[in-house]
Design an enzyme around this catalytic site. Structure first.
Site, mmCIF file in Angstrom:
data_model
loop_
_atom_site.group_PDB
_atom_site.id
_atom_site.type_symbol
_atom_site.label_atom_id
_atom_site.label_comp_id
_atom_site.label_asym_id
_atom_site.label_seq_id
_atom_site.Cartn_x
_atom_site.Cartn_y
_atom_site.Cartn_z
ATOM 1 N N PHE A 138 -6.249 8.633 -3.826
ATOM 2 C CA PHE A 138 -5.022 7.971 -3.372
ATOM 3 C C PHE A 138 -3.829 8.263 -4.285
ATOM 4 O O PHE A 138 -2.718 7.806 -4.018
ATOM 5 C CB PHE A 138 -5.223 6.454 -3.313
ATOM 6 C CG PHE A 138 -6.278 6.000 -2.350
ATOM 7 C CD1 PHE A 138 -6.912 6.884 -1.488
ATOM 8 C CD2 PHE A 138 -6.654 4.667 -2.305
ATOM 9 C CE1 PHE A 138 -7.892 6.464 -0.606
ATOM 10 C CE2 PHE A 138 -7.633 4.232 -1.425
ATOM 11 C CZ PHE A 138 -8.255 5.128 -0.572
ATOM 12 N N LEU A 152 0.852 -1.184 0.000
ATOM 13 C CA LEU A 152 0.000 0.000 0.000
ATOM 14 C C LEU A 152 0.887 1.232 0.000
ATOM 15 O O LEU A 152 1.056 1.918 1.007
ATOM 16 C CB LEU A 152 -0.918 -0.003 1.229
ATOM 17 C CG LEU A 152 -1.793 -1.243 1.413
ATOM 18 C CD1 LEU A 152 -2.682 -1.078 2.639
ATOM 19 C CD2 LEU A 152 -2.635 -1.503 0.179
ATOM 20 N N ALA A 153 1.465 1.520 -1.161
ATOM 21 C CA ALA A 153 2.420 2.621 -1.274
ATOM 22 C C ALA A 153 2.417 3.119 -2.715
ATOM 23 O O ALA A 153 3.149 2.601 -3.563
ATOM 24 C CB ALA A 153 3.821 2.157 -0.865
ATOM 25 N N GLU A 154 1.572 4.118 -2.982
ATOM 26 C CA GLU A 154 1.402 4.588 -4.361
ATOM 27 C C GLU A 154 2.695 5.138 -4.957
ATOM 28 O O GLU A 154 2.978 4.927 -6.138
ATOM 29 C CB GLU A 154 0.300 5.646 -4.413
ATOM 30 C CG GLU A 154 -1.110 5.095 -4.253
ATOM 31 C CD GLU A 154 -1.461 4.753 -2.809
ATOM 32 O OE1 GLU A 154 -2.488 4.060 -2.595
ATOM 33 O OE2 GLU A 154 -0.716 5.186 -1.905
ATOM 34 N N PRO A 181 -0.089 10.704 -3.082
ATOM 35 C CA PRO A 181 1.237 10.272 -2.617
ATOM 36 C C PRO A 181 2.197 9.916 -3.752
ATOM 37 O O PRO A 181 3.407 9.912 -3.557
ATOM 38 C CB PRO A 181 0.921 9.041 -1.751
ATOM 39 C CG PRO A 181 -0.462 9.266 -1.271
ATOM 40 C CD PRO A 181 -1.168 9.931 -2.427
ATOM 41 N N HIS A 194 -12.411 9.273 -1.781
ATOM 42 C CA HIS A 194 -12.804 8.228 -2.724
ATOM 43 C C HIS A 194 -13.659 8.748 -3.875
ATOM 44 O O HIS A 194 -14.204 7.943 -4.636
ATOM 45 C CB HIS A 194 -13.584 7.126 -1.995
ATOM 46 C CG HIS A 194 -12.752 6.287 -1.074
ATOM 47 N ND1 HIS A 194 -12.165 6.804 0.053
ATOM 48 C CD2 HIS A 194 -12.413 4.968 -1.116
ATOM 49 C CE1 HIS A 194 -11.504 5.831 0.673
ATOM 50 N NE2 HIS A 194 -11.641 4.718 -0.019
#
Length: 336
Positions: free
Chosen positions: A97, A69-71, A100, A140
């Site tokens: 999202f 979970l790390a764009e 990042p 979202h």
């Protein structure tokens, strides 16, 4: 083809927009072993909207990769893979999202071709489900297209229907340039026939006249195309003819199609979910005023969100442009 496919002909089944994207990526992966899918939960789960459902099972974990979970890490890794000859297709789970990853997209991905004097290209596709209308929580339901259209070096496109989704995702993957690929999440489950065996596609960066008309040009993209088509049908009952143009590509913009329409109708309005202030519609209004000044019978009007953060889901109907707001702008354009 599987659970979301209906229709009589094998060559033209009826697909949801989500399934059309899935089939488009499947064909791209079959045609080129260098195409990879990357993102959070895209493998075993098949993505939060199930757009990548079944691809890991059929192509393996080395080509459909469940990432952390790390764009920023997803895009940074994709840049490295593209430098080594791969064609990564990255999924950002939700529009909010993507921020990042902005540093990697804007500072590295968009600039590499210019920085290398054209010797290096980065064929990376970044898929972003965009917009509201699904009753989601904070972060979202964003519409971040203007950030990326302002970034030189990126191609930015937005599909609005299953047939375009199927074709455009393959065209984007085939592009030598990085492509930001917006998908209207509230339209994922809408169905239409898709010619899955054909390649007679509209060029990726061309606009499409979705409905011909004579009185007002209505420019839209992504989730708002259907809204504007519904408004055009309602306006027709009142004797007004709206020409609805699905822009499809935001950067580069198909200026020719837009200008031809506005010079014919003499009136134009732009509809998008993002806030009106400094939104993409401002660029369109400026371009149209410059190129169609002597043909305009009214100012170019804009319909969009207010300059507020996206509201809680129970209030989103007050935020999002709807049929009534589009028709109100038509009235103002005609009365000018």
């Amino acid at each position: 083809m599987s659970e979301n496919v209906t229709g009589e002909g094998a060559g033209t089944p009826t697909l949801t927009l989500a399934k059309a994207l899935n089939e488009g990526m499947r064909k791209a992966m079959e045609n080129d072993p260098k195409v990879l899918i990357m993102g959070e939960d895209v493998g075993k789960l098949g993505g939060v909207f199930r757009v990548t459902d079944g691809l890991q099972k059929d192509f393996g974990e080395e080509r459909v990769i469940d990432t952390p979970l790390a764009e920023s890490g997803i895009i940074g890794t994709a840049i490295g893979l593209a430098l080594r000859g791969y064609r990564p297709v990255c999924e950002i789970q939700f529009d909010g999202f993507v921020f990042p990853a902005a540093d990697q997209i804007i500072t590295q991905l968009a600039k590499m071709r210019m920085r290398s004097l054209g010797t290096v290209s980065l064929p990376v596709v970044i898929r972003i489900p965009c917009g509201g209308g699904i009753g989601a929580v904070e972060h979202h339901s964003e519409s971040p297209e203007a950030y990326f259209t302002h970034t030189a070096g990126l191609r930015v496109v937005a599909c609005s229907n299953p047939a375009d989704a199927f074709a455009m995702i393959q065209q984007a993957i085939d592009s030598p340039d990085p492509v930001i690929f917006f998908e209207p999440k509230r339209r994922y489950w809408e169905k239409a026939p898709v010619a899955v065996d054909g390649t007679d596609w509209t060029p990726l960066y061309d606009a499409r006249v979705a409905r011909p008309g004579t009185d007002v040009t209505v420019l839209a993209y992504g989730p708002m195309v259907k809204t504007c088509m519904e408004a055009a049908m309602a306006a027709a009952e009142e004797g007004r003819s709206l020409e609805v143009i699905d822009l499809r590509s935001l950067n580069p913009l198909d200026v020719g199609t837009v200008v031809e329409s506005v010079r014919k109708t003499g009136r134009c309005m732009v509809v998008h979910e993002a806030p009106v202030f400094s939104g993409y519609g401002a660029e369109l209004a400026a371009r149209i005023t410059e190129k169609c000044f002597y043909h305009l019978e009214a100012p170019v009007l804009r319909v969009g969100g207010p300059s507020t953060p996206y509201p809680p889901s129970k209030l989103e109907d007050y935020y999002l442009p709807d049929l009534d707001r589009v028709l109100d702008a038509v009235d103002r354009a005609m009365e000018w």
